[in-house]
Design an enzyme around this catalytic site. Structure first.
Site, PDB file in Angstrom:
ATOM      1  N   PRO A 127      23.158 -77.439  28.440  1.00  0.00           N
ATOM      2  CA  PRO A 127      22.680 -75.876  28.380  1.00  0.00           C
ATOM      3  C   PRO A 127      21.375 -76.134  29.189  1.00  0.00           C
ATOM      4  O   PRO A 127      20.364 -75.584  28.619  1.00  0.00           O
ATOM      5  CB  PRO A 127      22.637 -75.847  27.152  1.00  0.00           C
ATOM      6  CG  PRO A 127      22.183 -76.897  26.214  1.00  0.00           C
ATOM      7  CD  PRO A 127      23.013 -77.968  27.121  1.00  0.00           C
ATOM      8  N   CYS A 128      21.534 -76.102  30.588  1.00  0.00           N
ATOM      9  CA  CYS A 128      20.128 -75.815  31.373  1.00  0.00           C
ATOM     10  C   CYS A 128      19.700 -74.624  31.268  1.00  0.00           C
ATOM     11  O   CYS A 128      18.431 -74.232  31.707  1.00  0.00           O
ATOM     12  CB  CYS A 128      20.556 -76.433  32.554  1.00  0.00           C
ATOM     13  SG  CYS A 128      21.823 -75.772  33.496  1.00  0.00           S
ATOM     14  N   HIS A 129      20.732 -73.652  31.086  1.00  0.00           N
ATOM     15  CA  HIS A 129      20.355 -72.212  30.914  1.00  0.00           C
ATOM     16  C   HIS A 129      19.385 -71.928  29.579  1.00  0.00           C
ATOM     17  O   HIS A 129      18.509 -71.000  29.704  1.00  0.00           O
ATOM     18  CB  HIS A 129      21.449 -71.046  30.756  1.00  0.00           C
ATOM     19  CG  HIS A 129      22.161 -71.488  29.602  1.00  0.00           C
ATOM     20  ND1 HIS A 129      23.052 -72.518  29.558  1.00  0.00           N
ATOM     21  CD2 HIS A 129      22.319 -70.622  28.413  1.00  0.00           C
ATOM     22  CE1 HIS A 129      23.681 -72.477  28.303  1.00  0.00           C
ATOM     23  NE2 HIS A 129      23.253 -71.504  27.562  1.00  0.00           N
TER      24      HIS A 129
END
Length: 161
Positions: A127-129
């Protein structure tokens, strides 16, 4: 590596291209194509890719908060440390690049963490967001900042009772 297969998945925020082998998914990236596609989960002969698409579908419906299909990432030891740290950022939560740098034991590597974050090929699953600037502002996202904002808002909506 085994033969690489591709599955196109149509999400609420655009087409996603899933790439993988019989053993694992290696890439989940937003496509900027404007083609109209239909979902073809049943027609995909590769079970791992089909399971990824099913789980992404559940995520977008607000029914899935963790991913369990097999995936693998390829990168430097540093990048892998960063990506493993990203997985620990909970659904609907955000943290700063600086916090990830601290979590991997390298507090001065904030820019390198940002760079590794940008090289993540497993969008949503890694989950780089959920990583934001220290000033609480949204910063770069390979899928576009509008998608990053959408994903964060989606997760917050889904957590509300």
């Amino acid at each position: 590596m085994s033969e690489l297969y591709v599955l196109k998945y149509v999400s609420p925020i655009g087409e996603i291209e899933i790439q993988g082998t019989n053993e694992a998914v290696y890439s989940i990236m937003f496509s900027n194509r404007n083609e109209l596609l239909t979902r073809a989960i049943e027609e995909v002969p590769i079970q791992v890719l089909a399971e990824c698409a099913i789980q992404l579908d559940e995520y977008f419906k607000g029914e899935r908060f963790e991913f369990t299909f097999p995936y693998a990432f390829e990168g430097t030891d540093f990048q892998q440390k960063v990506w493993n740290a990203l997985v620990s950022v909970g659904y609907g939560k955000t943290t700063a690049y600086k916090d990830i740098a601290l979590a991997i034991g390298n507090e001065k590597a904030i820019r390198a963490v940002g760079s590794a974050n940008g090289k993540n090929k497993l969008s949503i699953v890694i989950p780089c967001h959920r990583i934001i600037g220290s000033n609480q502002k949204l910063t770069g996202y390979a899928g576009g900042l509008w998608r990053k904002e959408w994903l964060l808002q989606h997760e917050k909506r889904c957590l509300r009772p």
